[in-house]
Write a protein that holds these residues in place. Structure first.
Motif, PDB file in Angstrom:
ATOM      1  N   ALA A 203       8.195   2.942   7.299  1.00  0.00           N
ATOM      2  CA  ALA A 203       7.682   1.938   8.233  1.00  0.00           C
ATOM      3  C   ALA A 203       6.668   2.571   9.187  1.00  0.00           C
ATOM      4  O   ALA A 203       5.620   1.986   9.495  1.00  0.00           O
ATOM      5  CB  ALA A 203       8.832   1.317   9.011  1.00  0.00           C
ATOM      6  N   GLU A 204       6.960   3.786   9.632  1.00  0.00           N
ATOM      7  CA  GLU A 204       6.040   4.488  10.523  1.00  0.00           C
ATOM      8  C   GLU A 204       4.736   4.830   9.790  1.00  0.00           C
ATOM      9  O   GLU A 204       3.640   4.698  10.354  1.00  0.00           O
ATOM     10  CB  GLU A 204       6.706   5.768  11.026  1.00  0.00           C
ATOM     11  CG  GLU A 204       5.850   6.588  11.973  1.00  0.00           C
ATOM     12  CD  GLU A 204       6.539   7.865  12.407  1.00  0.00           C
ATOM     13  OE1 GLU A 204       5.872   8.701  13.033  1.00  0.00           O
ATOM     14  OE2 GLU A 204       7.738   8.032  12.114  1.00  0.00           O
ATOM     15  N   GLU A 205       4.837   5.243   8.539  1.00  0.00           N
ATOM     16  CA  GLU A 205       3.656   5.591   7.760  1.00  0.00           C
ATOM     17  C   GLU A 205       2.780   4.365   7.473  1.00  0.00           C
ATOM     18  O   GLU A 205       1.552   4.447   7.520  1.00  0.00           O
ATOM     19  CB  GLU A 205       4.070   6.243   6.435  1.00  0.00           C
ATOM     20  CG  GLU A 205       4.578   7.656   6.574  1.00  0.00           C
ATOM     21  CD  GLU A 205       3.479   8.611   7.019  1.00  0.00           C
ATOM     22  OE1 GLU A 205       2.697   9.076   6.176  1.00  0.00           O
ATOM     23  OE2 GLU A 205       3.402   8.877   8.234  1.00  0.00           O
ATOM     24  N   ARG A 206       3.411   3.241   7.170  1.00  0.00           N
ATOM     25  CA  ARG A 206       2.624   2.029   6.921  1.00  0.00           C
ATOM     26  C   ARG A 206       1.826   1.643   8.166  1.00  0.00           C
ATOM     27  O   ARG A 206       0.657   1.250   8.070  1.00  0.00           O
ATOM     28  CB  ARG A 206       3.537   0.876   6.503  1.00  0.00           C
ATOM     29  CG  ARG A 206       2.775  -0.375   6.089  1.00  0.00           C
ATOM     30  CD  ARG A 206       3.713  -1.542   5.811  1.00  0.00           C
ATOM     31  NE  ARG A 206       4.479  -1.343   4.606  1.00  0.00           N
ATOM     32  CZ  ARG A 206       4.065  -1.673   3.382  1.00  0.00           C
ATOM     33  NH1 ARG A 206       2.852  -2.184   3.211  1.00  0.00           N
ATOM     34  NH2 ARG A 206       4.833  -1.485   2.337  1.00  0.00           N
ATOM     35  N   ALA A 207       2.463   1.770   9.338  1.00  0.00           N
ATOM     36  CA  ALA A 207       1.773   1.432  10.587  1.00  0.00           C
ATOM     37  C   ALA A 207       0.640   2.413  10.875  1.00  0.00           C
ATOM     38  O   ALA A 207      -0.420   2.034  11.367  1.00  0.00           O
ATOM     39  CB  ALA A 207       2.771   1.416  11.743  1.00  0.00           C
ATOM     40  N   ALA A 208       0.857   3.698  10.535  1.00  0.00           N
ATOM     41  CA  ALA A 208      -0.138   4.727  10.843  1.00  0.00           C
ATOM     42  C   ALA A 208      -1.299   4.735   9.847  1.00  0.00           C
ATOM     43  O   ALA A 208      -2.456   4.907  10.241  1.00  0.00           O
ATOM     44  CB  ALA A 208       0.531   6.100  10.867  1.00  0.00           C
ATOM     45  N   TRP A 213      -4.017   2.816   2.282  1.00  0.00           N
ATOM     46  CA  TRP A 213      -3.546   4.161   1.999  1.00  0.00           C
ATOM     47  C   TRP A 213      -2.055   4.191   1.718  1.00  0.00           C
ATOM     48  O   TRP A 213      -1.591   4.979   0.883  1.00  0.00           O
ATOM     49  CB  TRP A 213      -3.882   5.102   3.160  1.00  0.00           C
ATOM     50  CG  TRP A 213      -5.320   5.452   3.206  1.00  0.00           C
ATOM     51  CD1 TRP A 213      -6.261   5.010   4.093  1.00  0.00           C
ATOM     52  CD2 TRP A 213      -6.021   6.301   2.294  1.00  0.00           C
ATOM     53  NE1 TRP A 213      -7.493   5.521   3.801  1.00  0.00           N
ATOM     54  CE2 TRP A 213      -7.376   6.332   2.705  1.00  0.00           C
ATOM     55  CE3 TRP A 213      -5.637   7.042   1.180  1.00  0.00           C
ATOM     56  CZ2 TRP A 213      -8.347   7.069   2.042  1.00  0.00           C
ATOM     57  CZ3 TRP A 213      -6.604   7.786   0.513  1.00  0.00           C
ATOM     58  CH2 TRP A 213      -7.931   7.798   0.937  1.00  0.00           C
ATOM     59  N   PHE A 214      -1.275   3.336   2.383  1.00  0.00           N
ATOM     60  CA  PHE A 214       0.164   3.323   2.143  1.00  0.00           C
ATOM     61  C   PHE A 214       0.483   2.914   0.710  1.00  0.00           C
ATOM     62  O   PHE A 214       1.317   3.529   0.044  1.00  0.00           O
ATOM     63  CB  PHE A 214       0.856   2.373   3.125  1.00  0.00           C
ATOM     64  CG  PHE A 214       2.360   2.394   3.005  1.00  0.00           C
ATOM     65  CD1 PHE A 214       3.116   3.332   3.685  1.00  0.00           C
ATOM     66  CD2 PHE A 214       3.021   1.474   2.192  1.00  0.00           C
ATOM     67  CE1 PHE A 214       4.504   3.362   3.570  1.00  0.00           C
ATOM     68  CE2 PHE A 214       4.395   1.495   2.058  1.00  0.00           C
ATOM     69  CZ  PHE A 214       5.139   2.442   2.752  1.00  0.00           C
ATOM     70  N   ARG A 215      -0.190   1.867   0.237  1.00  0.00           N
ATOM     71  CA  ARG A 215       0.076   1.410  -1.128  1.00  0.00           C
ATOM     72  C   ARG A 215      -0.290   2.479  -2.152  1.00  0.00           C
ATOM     73  O   ARG A 215       0.384   2.640  -3.164  1.00  0.00           O
ATOM     74  CB  ARG A 215      -0.691   0.115  -1.419  1.00  0.00           C
ATOM     75  CG  ARG A 215      -0.177  -1.090  -0.667  1.00  0.00           C
ATOM     76  CD  ARG A 215      -0.676  -2.384  -1.297  1.00  0.00           C
ATOM     77  NE  ARG A 215      -2.132  -2.401  -1.401  1.00  0.00           N
ATOM     78  CZ  ARG A 215      -2.931  -2.914  -0.470  1.00  0.00           C
ATOM     79  NH1 ARG A 215      -2.412  -3.435   0.632  1.00  0.00           N
ATOM     80  NH2 ARG A 215      -4.251  -2.908  -0.636  1.00  0.00           N
ATOM     81  N   TYR A 218       2.230   5.921  -1.282  1.00  0.00           N
ATOM     82  CA  TYR A 218       3.684   5.766  -1.315  1.00  0.00           C
ATOM     83  C   TYR A 218       4.179   4.723  -2.318  1.00  0.00           C
ATOM     84  O   TYR A 218       5.326   4.797  -2.761  1.00  0.00           O
ATOM     85  CB  TYR A 218       4.204   5.407   0.090  1.00  0.00           C
ATOM     86  CG  TYR A 218       4.080   6.548   1.072  1.00  0.00           C
ATOM     87  CD1 TYR A 218       4.929   7.642   0.998  1.00  0.00           C
ATOM     88  CD2 TYR A 218       3.100   6.530   2.069  1.00  0.00           C
ATOM     89  CE1 TYR A 218       4.818   8.696   1.894  1.00  0.00           C
ATOM     90  CE2 TYR A 218       2.979   7.584   2.961  1.00  0.00           C
ATOM     91  CZ  TYR A 218       3.834   8.664   2.872  1.00  0.00           C
ATOM     92  OH  TYR A 218       3.720   9.709   3.752  1.00  0.00           O
ATOM     93  N   GLU A 219       3.337   3.749  -2.656  1.00  0.00           N
ATOM     94  CA  GLU A 219       3.773   2.724  -3.606  1.00  0.00           C
ATOM     95  C   GLU A 219       3.076   2.842  -4.958  1.00  0.00           C
ATOM     96  O   GLU A 219       3.261   2.004  -5.830  1.00  0.00           O
ATOM     97  CB  GLU A 219       3.550   1.335  -2.995  1.00  0.00           C
ATOM     98  CG  GLU A 219       4.444   1.100  -1.775  1.00  0.00           C
ATOM     99  CD  GLU A 219       4.309  -0.291  -1.196  1.00  0.00           C
ATOM    100  OE1 GLU A 219       3.231  -0.929  -1.378  1.00  0.00           O
ATOM    101  OE2 GLU A 219       5.271  -0.753  -0.564  1.00  0.00           O
ATOM    102  N   CYS A 220       2.278   3.884  -5.115  1.00  0.00           N
ATOM    103  CA  CYS A 220       1.676   4.247  -6.402  1.00  0.00           C
ATOM    104  C   CYS A 220       0.813   3.138  -6.987  1.00  0.00           C
ATOM    105  O   CYS A 220       0.834   2.891  -8.195  1.00  0.00           O
ATOM    106  CB  CYS A 220       2.770   4.648  -7.406  1.00  0.00           C
ATOM    107  SG  CYS A 220       3.766   6.036  -6.865  1.00  0.00           S
ATOM    108  N   GLU A 221       0.036   2.481  -6.149  1.00  0.00           N
ATOM    109  CA  GLU A 221      -0.868   1.450  -6.622  1.00  0.00           C
ATOM    110  C   GLU A 221      -2.263   2.024  -6.840  1.00  0.00           C
ATOM    111  O   GLU A 221      -2.778   2.763  -5.999  1.00  0.00           O
ATOM    112  CB  GLU A 221      -0.952   0.298  -5.614  1.00  0.00           C
ATOM    113  CG  GLU A 221       0.310  -0.543  -5.534  1.00  0.00           C
ATOM    114  CD  GLU A 221       0.102  -1.794  -4.697  1.00  0.00           C
ATOM    115  OE1 GLU A 221      -1.086  -2.151  -4.449  1.00  0.00           O
ATOM    116  OE2 GLU A 221       1.103  -2.405  -4.295  1.00  0.00           O
TER     117      GLU A 221
END
Length: 249
Positions: A203-208, A213-215, A218-221
């Protein structure tokens, strides 16, 4: 000692266990697989480098005389993977003594070699008869290098493993992952699949980082690249076989 060595020979997961690491289910499956071609599409910190290092060492220890090549876009990256190999080797050095050892190469007395190289054609052209070819940060390995190293496996029948997080909808790694004809053993591990990554951290990484970049990390898109003018689907839709070429074939 002999019983331990036999157990490790029969079950590659023992490479990790002897170092005090319990493989995740997907790592266990990969270590026990003999698939000739594997693609690992994994979140950061999933353990893809760790499991690949264990697999590389097992190949060298128990399938001699094996030649294992570790390739990355840079020497620093391939050196990091090699250090993980050597971390595992520390638990097997008495049973499998080295003939020569350096910061980027391990030669065993059983005839096996593990060599770490930067991903450039000039550094890899001289190798043949490769038992295991590892492409780390595979999404960033140039297409021409990928096409030039595949023939190393032609005679030896060796294995190829590409491990990476995505890096846009481009390159051989993206194409092979989505290919409906290529015979790959594909493994996808997102951050939500990794028990060592907490929901609070994500959750902290998605906000930052933001969604883009999060997808990707961390979500391998395979996301559109941040600097491209046209979406991948738009470019693909522009190709057609129904238009007569302007110039003759």
């Amino acid at each position: 000692m002999l019983a331990d060595d036999l157990r490790a020979a029969l079950d590659p997961t023992e490479i990790m266990r002897r170092a005090g690491l319990e493989p995740d289910p997907w790592q266990r499956d990969l270590l026990r697989s003999r698939a000739p071609r594997s693609l690992l599409l994994c979140t950061r910190q999933a353990g893809k480098s760790t499991v690949t290092a264990a697999l590389a060492l097992h190949e060298a220890l128990y399938r001699p005389p094996a030649l294992v090549l570790l390739l990355s876009p840079s020497l620093r990256q391939s050196g990091e993977l090699f250090r993980k190999v050597m971390g595992f080797y520390a638990h097997f050095s008495q049973e499998a003594p080295a003939e020569a050892e350096s910061a980027l190469r391990l030669d065993l007395k059983n005839g096996s070699r593990i060599v770490s190289l930067p991903g450039t054609e000039a550094t890899v052209r001289g190798y043949s008869g490769v038992s295991l070819l590892v492409l780390d940060e595979a999404a960033r390995v140039p297409d021409d290098l990928y096409y030039s190293v595949r023939p190393m496996l032609a005679v030896s029948g060796g294995r190829l493993i590409g491990l990476s997080t995505p890096w846009g909808k481009r390159g051989w790694y993206h194409s092979e992952w989505h290919s409906e004809t290529a015979d790959w053993h594909r493994v996808k591990v997102t951050a939500h699949d990794c028990p060592r990554i907490s929901r609070a951290f994500l959750a902290e990484e998605r906000a930052a980082l933001g969604d883009f970049w999060f997808r990707q990390e961390y979500e391998c898109e395979f996301s559109e690249t941040s600097d491209q003018l046209f979406a991948h689907a738009v470019v693909q839709a522009a190709f057609t076989a129904d238009v007569t070429p302007l110039f003759g074939a």
